[in-house]
Structure formats: C-alpha cells, structure tokens
Design an enzyme around this catalytic site. Sequence first.
Site, PDB file in Angstrom:
ATOM      1  N   ASP A 188     143.474  96.138  50.460  1.00 19.33           N
ATOM      2  CA  ASP A 188     142.855  95.387  51.553  1.00 19.33           C
ATOM      3  C   ASP A 188     143.753  95.610  52.768  1.00 19.33           C
ATOM      4  O   ASP A 188     144.791  94.974  52.898  1.00 19.33           O
ATOM      5  CB  ASP A 188     142.764  93.901  51.203  1.00 19.33           C
ATOM      6  CG  ASP A 188     142.213  93.071  52.351  1.00 19.33           C
ATOM      7  OD1 ASP A 188     141.250  93.523  52.997  1.00 19.33           O
ATOM      8  OD2 ASP A 188     142.757  91.983  52.615  1.00 19.33           O
ATOM      9  N   GLU A 203     139.070  99.041  51.271  1.00 19.65           N
ATOM     10  CA  GLU A 203     137.985  98.421  52.041  1.00 19.65           C
ATOM     11  C   GLU A 203     137.751  99.217  53.320  1.00 19.65           C
ATOM     12  O   GLU A 203     138.697  99.639  53.979  1.00 19.65           O
ATOM     13  CB  GLU A 203     138.355  96.981  52.380  1.00 19.65           C
ATOM     14  CG  GLU A 203     137.240  96.220  53.070  1.00 19.65           C
ATOM     15  CD  GLU A 203     137.593  94.762  53.303  1.00 19.65           C
ATOM     16  OE1 GLU A 203     137.255  94.263  54.386  1.00 19.65           O
ATOM     17  OE2 GLU A 203     138.196  94.133  52.412  1.00 19.65           O
ATOM     18  N   ASP A 246     145.047  87.907  50.517  1.00 24.36           N
ATOM     19  CA  ASP A 246     144.967  89.356  50.736  1.00 24.36           C
ATOM     20  C   ASP A 246     145.065  90.126  49.422  1.00 24.36           C
ATOM     21  O   ASP A 246     144.402  91.152  49.253  1.00 24.36           O
ATOM     22  CB  ASP A 246     146.053  89.808  51.714  1.00 24.36           C
ATOM     23  CG  ASP A 246     145.819  89.258  53.113  1.00 24.36           C
ATOM     24  OD1 ASP A 246     144.775  89.586  53.709  1.00 24.36           O
ATOM     25  OD2 ASP A 246     146.662  88.489  53.608  1.00 24.36           O
TER      26      ASP A 246
END
Length: 173
Positions: free
Chosen positions: A8, A67, A139
């Site tokens: 991420d 991502e 996160d």
Amino acid sequence: MSIILGIDPGSRVTGYGVIRQNGRHLQYLGSGCIRTSEKDLPGRLKQIYAGVTEIITQFQPDVFAIEQVFMAKNADSALKLGQARGAAIVSAVNHDLPVYEYAARLIKQAVVGTGGADKAQVQHMVQHMLKLPAKPQADAADALGVAICHANTNKTLIALAGQATSAKRGRYR
C-alpha cells in the site's frame, strides 16, 4: 504454493503485507509499515526502495502486488504517490518479481465485499481472514488486503482456466 507481497504505497508511510497462498488457504507471514523520515522527496523514495528491498530479501516472495494510483485531492499528492509506487515497483523488478496492480475498489471488494468499505472494515476483515490476534495497523492492513486480493484473483483465474497456471504477468516484467 506462493508467497505474495502486497504493498500500500505512500510517500510518508508505505504499508506491506506478506502472505503464503496454498490452494484456498492463506497464511499470514508478516506485515508492517515503512515510515520515511527524510524531508525531501528523493530521500523518502530512497527509503521506500531500501525498505521494500529489505522485505523482499527477508520473505523471498514469488509475486509482488501493489495498489494502483487513485485520483488524489490534488495533482501534487497524486504525483508523490506515483513516485512512491515507482520506488517500490523498481525494487520488485530488480528482484525479477512479476508485478500486479489492483484498484482500491477491487481490493476492498475482495476483502470486505464492497468497494466502498472504509479502513476500519478492511482492518477487521483482514484480521478475521488471516486469523490475527489483533487488528493490524491501517496501512499494513491495506497492504495485506492487496495480497489477499491477488490471491483471490489468482485463484479465480486458475479456476476459469481449468488448470494450475499463473495469471498474466504485469506490464513491468
């Protein structure tokens, strides 16, 4: 059986999550955050690259999933996020890992069941799916969600193909 590293990305905090996929079974291997301390962006990018490289060396993943960039509130934020992604992707490519990208909505759909889920819902479901004793940091939970999304997407593609082959490799390979 494969080890999946999920990322991420962020220019200040980059989450990572590592799972092992063995058929339908997912096993938690590790997660955390790379927190940058440098004031200038090039220094932060160097820290992200070094952090991802260390994680790859430690866990020896077979696959790298990250991502995709989403439209940030302003162009400067989107550019910084893109650069953070680039630093992480370069580390993966330098280790000859196939790179896969997933949209945030698809990740949330794979983990929670709805693309509009919030961070707390993702944390809860990641904890439940991986049987963790406590909720992971936000996160890190998002990064584990990326890895789970890849595992689920890969399983679906294998089932559709009717044979045990891997999904098409990302464009960075």
